[in-house]
Design a protein around this motif. Sequence first.
Motif, mmCIF file in Angstrom:
data_model
loop_
_atom_site.group_PDB
_atom_site.id
_atom_site.type_symbol
_atom_site.label_atom_id
_atom_site.label_comp_id
_atom_site.label_asym_id
_atom_site.label_seq_id
_atom_site.Cartn_x
_atom_site.Cartn_y
_atom_site.Cartn_z
ATOM 1 N N THR A 408 40.350 7.053 -9.480
ATOM 2 C CA THR A 408 41.576 7.299 -10.340
ATOM 3 C C THR A 408 42.639 6.948 -9.858
ATOM 4 O O THR A 408 43.656 6.530 -10.560
ATOM 5 C CB THR A 408 41.713 9.062 -10.699
ATOM 6 N N THR A 411 42.769 3.456 -10.722
ATOM 7 C CA THR A 411 43.077 3.178 -12.154
ATOM 8 C C THR A 411 44.573 3.511 -12.813
ATOM 9 O O THR A 411 45.091 2.452 -13.318
ATOM 10 C CB THR A 411 42.332 4.241 -13.065
ATOM 11 N N GLN A 574 35.483 4.066 -15.518
ATOM 12 C CA GLN A 574 36.640 4.967 -15.924
ATOM 13 C C GLN A 574 38.053 4.219 -16.407
ATOM 14 O O GLN A 574 38.515 4.722 -17.294
ATOM 15 C CB GLN A 574 37.148 5.606 -14.434
ATOM 16 N N ARG A 578 37.344 4.395 -20.655
ATOM 17 C CA ARG A 578 38.233 5.841 -20.897
ATOM 18 C C ARG A 578 38.497 6.055 -22.381
ATOM 19 O O ARG A 578 38.779 7.117 -22.606
ATOM 20 C CB ARG A 578 38.948 5.952 -19.765
ATOM 21 N N GLN A 584 31.431 8.151 -23.760
ATOM 22 C CA GLN A 584 31.354 8.976 -22.402
ATOM 23 C C GLN A 584 30.032 9.866 -22.251
ATOM 24 O O GLN A 584 29.153 9.823 -23.184
ATOM 25 C CB GLN A 584 32.353 10.081 -22.797
ATOM 26 N N SER A 638 32.292 11.733 -18.408
ATOM 27 C CA SER A 638 32.668 10.623 -17.543
ATOM 28 C C SER A 638 33.972 10.010 -17.774
ATOM 29 O O SER A 638 34.325 9.125 -16.798
ATOM 30 C CB SER A 638 31.667 9.499 -17.905
#
Length: 681
Positions: A408, A411, A574, A578, A584, A638
Motif C-alpha cells: 500500500t 501504491t 493492488q 483496485r 476482486q 483483494s
Amino acid sequence: MLGKGVGGGGGGSRAPKPSFVSYVRPEEIHTNEKEAAEKEVTLHLLPGEQLLCEASTVLKCVQEDSCQRGVCGKLVCTDFKIAFLGDEPALEGDETQFKNKIVGANDITLHCVDQIYGVFDEKKKTLFGQLKRYPEKLIIHCKDLRVFHFCLSRQSPKTHGDVRHAGGLARGAGAHQRQHEVQSSERQRRLQGLREIWCWSYHNGCALLKMSALPKEQDEAVLQTHRSFLDGVYRVIHRPPYEMVRTEDLSSNFLSLPDIQTAYSKFKQLFLIDNSAEFWDTDIKWFSLLESSSWLDIIRRCLKKAIEVAECLDAQSTNVLLVEENASDLCCLVSSLVQVMMDPHCRTRAGFQSLVQKEWVAGGHCFLDRCNHLRQSDKEEVPVFLLFLDCVWQLVRQHPPAFEFTETYLTVLSDSLYIPIFSTFFFNSPHQKETSTGGEGLDVPSAPLHLLTVWDWSVQFEPEAQTLLQNPLYVEKPKLDKSQRKGTHLKHQRQLSLPLTQSKSSPKRGFFREETDHLIKNLLGKRISKLINYSDELQDNFREFYDSWHSRAPDYHGLLLPHVEGPEVRVWAQRYLRWIPEAQIPGGGAGALASSLLGVMEEVRRLQERVGERPQPGAGAGAGAGTPGLPRSARLSSLFPFALLQRPSAKPLLPTSGWKALGGEDDLATREDEFVDLGEV
C-alpha cells in the motif's frame, strides 16, 4: 386544496371547508429544508485553488454494461482538478476508511488525466481541438487507471462549453502551473558535460557508480574538459579496489525507453475497462493479452540485470560502473534495485525514502518529462519510476518480512506522482526546482512558490490510515548489546562514503591505472563499455550465484534476491486492479491474509502476557499492537484498503468472445469440430 362549490358565488351560500390537511408543522418544514441543504456536497478547495467552470445535472454513470444508471450531480473544474459532486450521499459500506485528504474518490487532478473521449452516436472518439458537436457522454481515463463516465445529454450548449473547457484544461494537465518556463536550458546543460556519480559502497569495499555516456562528436575544448574531469577523479581514487571496474552500458545492451513506453501502453489497456461487458469479454484472453504486452518480461529483465550487478559486487568483488546517455533513467532504476537487494537499510521506510531522494530526485530523473505533467511531448512520457516501484513490489511480495513498508505504501507513492502540490516528483532536476520555485525566469513577478514534500504523509492521510503503510510482519534487526558491539568489525556496517583504499595493490592493471594520459585518450575515443572486457562466463556465474542464494534460507538483513522465473513475476494487483469490482476476490487476497495474520499475532501476544514471557526483539509478535482495527475478513477483498467488499456484476454464462469464436450459427452443422474455450460456466 381550497375550493368552492359550483354555484359558490350565491349570496347566502357558505364556502366549503378546505379539503387539505397538513400533518407537518411549519418549523418541521424549515428543518427539512435545512437538512436537505446540508446534505448537498460542497466543493473543497485547497488554498489558492480557483474554480474555473462547472456543469450541473451531470450523470456519473455506473460502469455496468451500457446502462445509464448512476448518480446525478455537478461536474466542476478548477486549476487543480476535475471533481464530481454527487447529489446523493454515499451508501453505507461503499466508502473506504482509507481516504485521501487531498484527492477524493471522485476527484481527478489535471496531471492524472491520461485520455479524454467523447461518445457520439454510441461511438467513442478521442477529444482534441475545437469540437463541431458536443458529445453525449464524456469518458476520462486516468493515469492511476480509474475510468469515469459522465452523461451530458441533458446539458445546455453553455454547459457543454464549460465541459469542453474543462476537458481542454485536463488535456493541458497543468498549463496554469508556474513551472513550465525552465525546461530546455537545464537539459542542454546536462547533455554538455560528463557526469560520473558514486552511488553506494558494499561492505567489502566495492562501489557502484553511474556515468553519463560520452558525446559522439568531440572538439578540442570538450576533450580538454573531459581530460580535466577524469584527471580529478584519478587523483581522488587512484588505488585499489578501483583498479577492477566492470562497465554496464545500459544504452546498448539493455532496455530502451521506447521499449518500456510501448509495453506499458499495451499493459495499461488491460485495466482501463469501460464497463463490465468489456471486462468479461477480455477475461477469456487475458493471459495472452498480458503476455503480448511484454510488461512482465521487462520487469524480469530489470530484476535480472540488478542480480547480475549484485553478483559482481558480492561474489566477484568487482566495482560496477553503469553507463547511460544521461545517467538519469535506467541508471537510476538499476542502481536503486541493487541497493534495495543488498542494503537492508533501503528496505526500511526511512532508508527507502533516502534512496528515492538520492538516486532519483537528486540524481536528476526527469519527472516532469517522464510523467508528462505539462502534456508537451507524449514521446518523452515513459513510466521509468513506476517500473522501479513495480520491481520493488515483486521483492515485497516474495519477501514480506524483509520490508518495513507495505505494498500500500508503494501504491500511494505511485499515486503521488500525479498530485502537483508535491515538489518531489514534479521537476526534471534540483536546479529546475530551485529556479522555478524561486520565481526566476517567469513572466509575472511573484513570491517564491512553496510546495510540499510527498514524504509528509499526514498531508494525505489520517494517522489511522497511515498505519496501513507500516508492515506489521517486518522482522527488525536485533539490537546488539555493548559487549557484542565491541567485537563487531567496522567493515560490516553500512558505508555512507567512498570505500577505504586497500594497502595491498592488485597485480591487475585496469580502469584507473598510472598511465592516465594514455587512458584518457582511449576513453575519449571509444565508448567505455568496449574498453573493459568482462567475462563471457557471466551467465554461468549468474546462474551459480542465483541458485546458491535461493538454496539457503533468506537473511532478511543481508543480501536479498528475487525469484525471476516466469510464474514468480506477477501483476501488481493492488495498483492495477483496485478500481475493477469484477476483479476482486471476496474474503481473500492480501488484505484478508493480513487480517488473519494480525489476528494470530494478537493471540500470540495475549498468550505471552498470560504465561509471563517477554517477546524476543525483532520477532514481530508485538507489531500488531499499533495496527488499526481491520474489518472482519468476510468484508475484506483483494482490493483492500482501497475498497471493502463490493457487489461485482454477475459473470455471463457464455462470454461475448465465445459467441464471436463460434461465428455464424448457420454453418455449425457443416463445420469440423474445433476447440473453443468458453470459460467457466
